[in-house]
Write a protein that holds these residues in place. Sequence first.
Motif, PDB file in Angstrom:
ATOM      1  N   LEU A 212       0.720  -1.335   0.077  1.00 31.94           N
ATOM      2  CA  LEU A 212      -0.078  -0.017  -0.097  1.00 31.94           C
ATOM      3  C   LEU A 212       0.925   1.318  -0.070  1.00 31.94           C
ATOM      4  CD1 LEU A 212      -2.675   1.410   0.075  1.00 31.94           C
ATOM      5  CD2 LEU A 212      -2.719   1.235   2.685  1.00 31.94           C
ATOM      6  N   ARG A 215       2.481   1.991  -3.382  1.00 32.58           N
ATOM      7  CA  ARG A 215       1.477   2.742  -4.295  1.00 32.58           C
ATOM      8  C   ARG A 215       1.086   4.028  -3.988  1.00 32.58           C
ATOM      9  NH1 ARG A 215      -0.978  -2.829  -4.336  1.00 32.58           N
ATOM     10  NH2 ARG A 215      -0.516  -3.940  -6.403  1.00 32.58           N
ATOM     11  N   LEU A 216       1.002   4.346  -2.422  1.00 36.86           N
ATOM     12  CA  LEU A 216       0.778   5.707  -2.438  1.00 36.86           C
ATOM     13  C   LEU A 216       1.882   6.532  -2.749  1.00 36.86           C
ATOM     14  CD1 LEU A 216      -0.592   5.169   1.349  1.00 36.86           C
ATOM     15  CD2 LEU A 216      -1.931   5.489  -0.497  1.00 36.86           C
ATOM     16  N   SER A 219       1.479   7.081  -6.403  1.00 32.56           N
ATOM     17  CA  SER A 219       0.679   7.993  -6.650  1.00 32.56           C
ATOM     18  C   SER A 219       1.011   9.315  -6.986  1.00 32.56           C
ATOM     19  CB  SER A 219      -0.675   7.711  -5.943  1.00 32.56           C
ATOM     20  OG  SER A 219      -1.132   6.618  -5.737  1.00 32.56           O
ATOM     21  N   ILE A 220       1.823   9.651  -5.851  1.00 37.93           N
ATOM     22  CA  ILE A 220       2.288  11.236  -5.609  1.00 37.93           C
ATOM     23  C   ILE A 220       3.084  11.553  -6.946  1.00 37.93           C
ATOM     24  CG2 ILE A 220       3.579  12.651  -4.378  1.00 37.93           C
ATOM     25  CD1 ILE A 220       2.415  11.651  -2.001  1.00 37.93           C
ATOM     26  N   THR A 223       1.467  11.698 -10.163  1.00 35.42           N
ATOM     27  CA  THR A 223       0.774  13.059 -10.018  1.00 35.42           C
ATOM     28  C   THR A 223       1.433  14.164 -10.321  1.00 35.42           C
ATOM     29  OG1 THR A 223      -1.103  11.863  -8.814  1.00 35.42           O
ATOM     30  CG2 THR A 223      -1.400  14.240  -9.050  1.00 35.42           C
ATOM     31  N   ASN A 243      -3.280  20.395  -7.691  1.00 31.65           N
ATOM     32  CA  ASN A 243      -2.821  19.036  -7.572  1.00 31.65           C
ATOM     33  C   ASN A 243      -1.399  18.915  -7.115  1.00 31.65           C
ATOM     34  OD1 ASN A 243      -5.129  17.681  -8.593  1.00 31.65           O
ATOM     35  ND2 ASN A 243      -4.595  18.068 -10.593  1.00 31.65           N
ATOM     36  N   LEU A 246      -1.341  19.612  -3.340  1.00 36.82           N
ATOM     37  CA  LEU A 246      -1.817  18.640  -2.488  1.00 36.82           C
ATOM     38  C   LEU A 246      -0.520  17.501  -2.496  1.00 36.82           C
ATOM     39  CD1 LEU A 246      -4.037  17.544  -0.637  1.00 36.82           C
ATOM     40  CD2 LEU A 246      -4.916  16.568  -2.894  1.00 36.82           C
ATOM     41  N   CYS A 247       0.014  17.282  -3.440  1.00 36.63           N
ATOM     42  CA  CYS A 247       1.094  16.082  -3.536  1.00 36.63           C
ATOM     43  C   CYS A 247       2.234  16.710  -2.389  1.00 36.63           C
ATOM     44  CB  CYS A 247       1.607  16.183  -5.010  1.00 36.63           C
ATOM     45  SG  CYS A 247       0.532  15.083  -6.034  1.00 36.63           S
ATOM     46  N   TYR A 250       0.941  15.950   0.858  1.00 36.51           N
ATOM     47  CA  TYR A 250       1.130  14.455   1.358  1.00 36.51           C
ATOM     48  C   TYR A 250       2.396  13.951   0.972  1.00 36.51           C
ATOM     49  CZ  TYR A 250      -3.976  13.717   1.800  1.00 36.51           C
ATOM     50  OH  TYR A 250      -5.209  13.639   2.058  1.00 36.51           O
TER      51      TYR A 250
ATOM     52  N   LEU B 212      -4.694  12.709  -7.798  1.00 37.83           N
ATOM     53  CA  LEU B 212      -3.945  12.170  -6.791  1.00 37.83           C
ATOM     54  C   LEU B 212      -4.778  11.174  -5.827  1.00 37.83           C
ATOM     55  CD1 LEU B 212      -1.706  11.479  -4.833  1.00 37.83           C
ATOM     56  CD2 LEU B 212      -2.186  13.448  -3.785  1.00 37.83           C
ATOM     57  N   GLN B 213      -6.032  11.851  -5.553  1.00 39.96           N
ATOM     58  CA  GLN B 213      -7.187  11.198  -4.540  1.00 39.96           C
ATOM     59  C   GLN B 213      -7.524   9.761  -5.357  1.00 39.96           C
ATOM     60  OE1 GLN B 213      -7.072  14.473  -5.594  1.00 39.96           O
ATOM     61  NE2 GLN B 213      -8.296  15.444  -4.141  1.00 39.96           N
ATOM     62  N   ARG B 215      -6.115   8.097  -7.504  1.00 47.51           N
ATOM     63  CA  ARG B 215      -4.935   6.765  -7.401  1.00 47.51           C
ATOM     64  C   ARG B 215      -4.690   6.450  -5.881  1.00 47.51           C
ATOM     65  NH1 ARG B 215      -1.813  10.328 -11.340  1.00 47.51           N
ATOM     66  NH2 ARG B 215      -1.542   9.098 -13.262  1.00 47.51           N
ATOM     67  N   LEU B 216      -5.136   7.430  -4.890  1.00 46.55           N
ATOM     68  CA  LEU B 216      -4.729   6.751  -3.388  1.00 46.55           C
ATOM     69  C   LEU B 216      -5.939   5.947  -3.410  1.00 46.55           C
ATOM     70  CD1 LEU B 216      -4.415   9.919  -1.334  1.00 46.55           C
ATOM     71  CD2 LEU B 216      -2.575   8.579  -2.338  1.00 46.55           C
ATOM     72  N   SER B 219      -4.930   2.483  -5.059  1.00 44.13           N
ATOM     73  CA  SER B 219      -3.957   1.836  -4.529  1.00 44.13           C
ATOM     74  C   SER B 219      -4.576   0.917  -3.407  1.00 44.13           C
ATOM     75  CB  SER B 219      -3.071   2.939  -3.580  1.00 44.13           C
ATOM     76  OG  SER B 219      -2.260   3.595  -4.646  1.00 44.13           O
ATOM     77  N   ILE B 220      -5.582   1.537  -2.419  1.00 42.07           N
ATOM     78  CA  ILE B 220      -6.091   0.814  -1.477  1.00 42.07           C
ATOM     79  C   ILE B 220      -6.842  -0.659  -2.083  1.00 42.07           C
ATOM     80  CG2 ILE B 220      -8.046   0.704   0.412  1.00 42.07           C
ATOM     81  CD1 ILE B 220      -7.251   3.862   0.937  1.00 42.07           C
ATOM     82  N   ILE B 257      -8.194  10.087   1.731  1.00 42.76           N
ATOM     83  CA  ILE B 257      -8.192   9.511   0.346  1.00 42.76           C
ATOM     84  C   ILE B 257      -9.103  10.116  -0.639  1.00 42.76           C
ATOM     85  CG2 ILE B 257      -7.080   7.434   0.945  1.00 42.76           C
ATOM     86  CD1 ILE B 257      -9.881   6.477   0.083  1.00 42.76           C
TER      87      ILE B 257
END
Lengths: 388, 388
Positions: A212, A215-216, A219-220, A223, A243, A246-247, A250, B212-213, B215-216, B219-220, B257
């Motif tokens: 997990l 992948r998080l 994801s960042i 993006t 975007n 937020l990246c 996070y 991003l959201q 993809r989060l 990911s889960i 997320i």
Amino acid sequence: MNSFEFQNPTKLLFGPDKLSQLGQEISVYGKKVLLVYGGGSIKSSGLYDRVLQQLEQIQAEVHELAGVEPNPRVTTVKKGIDICRQQGVDFILAVGGGSVLDAAKAVAAGVPYDGDVWDFCIRKAQIQSALPLGTVLTLSATGSEMNGNSVITNWEENLKKSFGSIHAYPKFSILDPTLTYSVPANQTVNGIVDMMSHVFEQYFSPTTGTPLQERLCESILQTVIENGEQALQYPSDYAARANIMLCGTYALNGGMISIGMQNDWATHMIEHEVSAIYDIAHAEGLSVLFPNWMKYVYQERIDRFVQYAVRVWQIDPNGKSDNEIALAGIQATREYFTRIGAPSRLSDLNIDAKELDRMAKETVRFGPVGSFKPLYESDVRQILEMSL
Amino acid sequence: MNSFEFQNPTKLLFGPDKLSQLGQEISVYGKKVLLVYGGGSIKSSGLYDRVLQQLEQIQAEVHELAGVEPNPRVTTVKKGIDICRQQGVDFILAVGGGSVLDAAKAVAAGVPYDGDVWDFCIRKAQIQSALPLGTVLTLSATGSEMNGNSVITNWEENLKKSFGSIHAYPKFSILDPTLTYSVPANQTVNGIVDMMSHVFEQYFSPTTGTPLQERLCESILQTVIENGEQALQYPSDYAARANIMLCGTYALNGGMISIGMQNDWATHMIEHEVSAIYDIAHAEGLSVLFPNWMKYVYQERIDRFVQYAVRVWQIDPNGKSDNEIALAGIQATREYFTRIGAPSRLSDLNIDAKELDRMAKETVRFGPVGSFKPLYESDVRQILEMSL
């Protein structure tokens, strides 16, 4: 996955309408405010006036610590601490980018501490409490708006050191993407490199069994990569700026994306020694160093670099060896940094071989750095040489 | 991306060694503890004794609310509130799964409130404060360990309603994956369906510009799907249990997320009406309803369903229409639920058409539900019919 503890109490207020809640958010904590900011950009943009209006609405008593430097100085932090003590300040408000926020955190932690605030940076003391702190972010980069970390420079000793504490998390952070429209291109580039580097330090980990978290991180990265060029080409594109913002948050909000993973941070530590001697932007150093660090360490755990290449850069693995795939991912990283205008060699930053020994030695002052591959002085020197 | 506010102050302690910190964590907040738990499983597993040892270490005065039901009853919550008031309890400790945690939150919020605690569920009152609450999680499913939500059932009125409040976030939650080794297979299945459904409610959103959201969320979903069957086949596989536990928490930790995304929650609201009449597990209802909801709404924004199919289920898009890709993703969802042993029809749960009208009507009591596609009574009825 390792055992871990995680807590991130910062309240985020995100959007173009959120600055109007600033006064209300502050009033929960205090009325005697130290306003911390950097150069004049918040004045020319009109943000300074908007912030003052909010402070007037709650009839706050305002003191100022202006002129916080990029790579904020401990001397500046001490000035802020003095003001707080003399004036009985009960709330710190940072308006700016990562450097301003980091300085404000050090002030907040330094006020209730009897000793020298630099003690926190050299692990001589631990933070036990801090004044409450809020932030208005003007630059997407460091994640300082949602973590308890701070990097402070001691220019007299050419040292750049960091601290982290649960007490230094902002109570709230206001993130308004429109405030980043006017950020110059080179600072936008630096922010992109910075947040990607933060993810690298967590993603390239020796810890296994963390699908997990990996992948998080991916994801960042994906993006940021997608939105970076868009924001550079269209600086007022709200979606791209939002975007990226937020990246950035996070990417380094207390380890939320890498809980249970051992982090690396070797490249940051090397870079801190570069920018402690040469007054370059942190991200410029990272842009030069990271692809070279990757080349130096990737065989340590090639599977992670293969995954990075395939998932983040869509490298087609067919017909390629793991080595080729991994190197293609590293090459894609270098090319992206170059494409957005980030430096690729120390010589681009007018840095030559003269201080390599000193930087390598200082990097490992407290022992080898990094966990993906622990680096000793000779390793650090080789990475610096590859970067010339 | 929409503007948003986000805060999640809960401290997570994750790992097989963390229960030993329970006493210390509680002692920050109080000494007169209400221990809330469900049936006897924490006694047979030995967890009850381990918890009591921790409470003894800090010389806590312990009161108990035992026997919290799956779909916890407001009558049980009121019993807990009475105990707290009579005994001057200053800390609530929930040991169990989502139902126990939800009941404990309602107790914590109900103690300082003068009116009927049910008021919070029917929006007659807002929570202004709550007793501090900590949790020890024994079941990966609801995310209740890191959010301020609670779902309570009023069995007399056949109503199942929820509330959410920043005051109801646990101060801390101890997540020990080894505590879930002994969870029966059907409850593990329910947990998997539950956490995937939580992601669906956020991911299938009308909001655009949220890469991003999205993809989060993906990911889960990918991580749960990968680890679900492993945990079912090898119930004591630490990695699988730990990955699922983390996914369950992140799937619904205050919207982390899906910040800036409008959520849907229509399927949850429909399901709540099913399980308010029939005493089935929440996740059993979700397993039946979700693929049918998907089929009913997917054309509203087919791009999101295409993305879901390709990224989460690796549906090969080549040579397929968007419609075919989207339907293949929905079909893969149904097949996965079936493969892990979750029900696919209301008739599997011994539910026939008799109460469809009543359930459809009650679902839209306060107006249409959902945001991806707002559903009116007739829409809800059709989805229920498709589910028979």
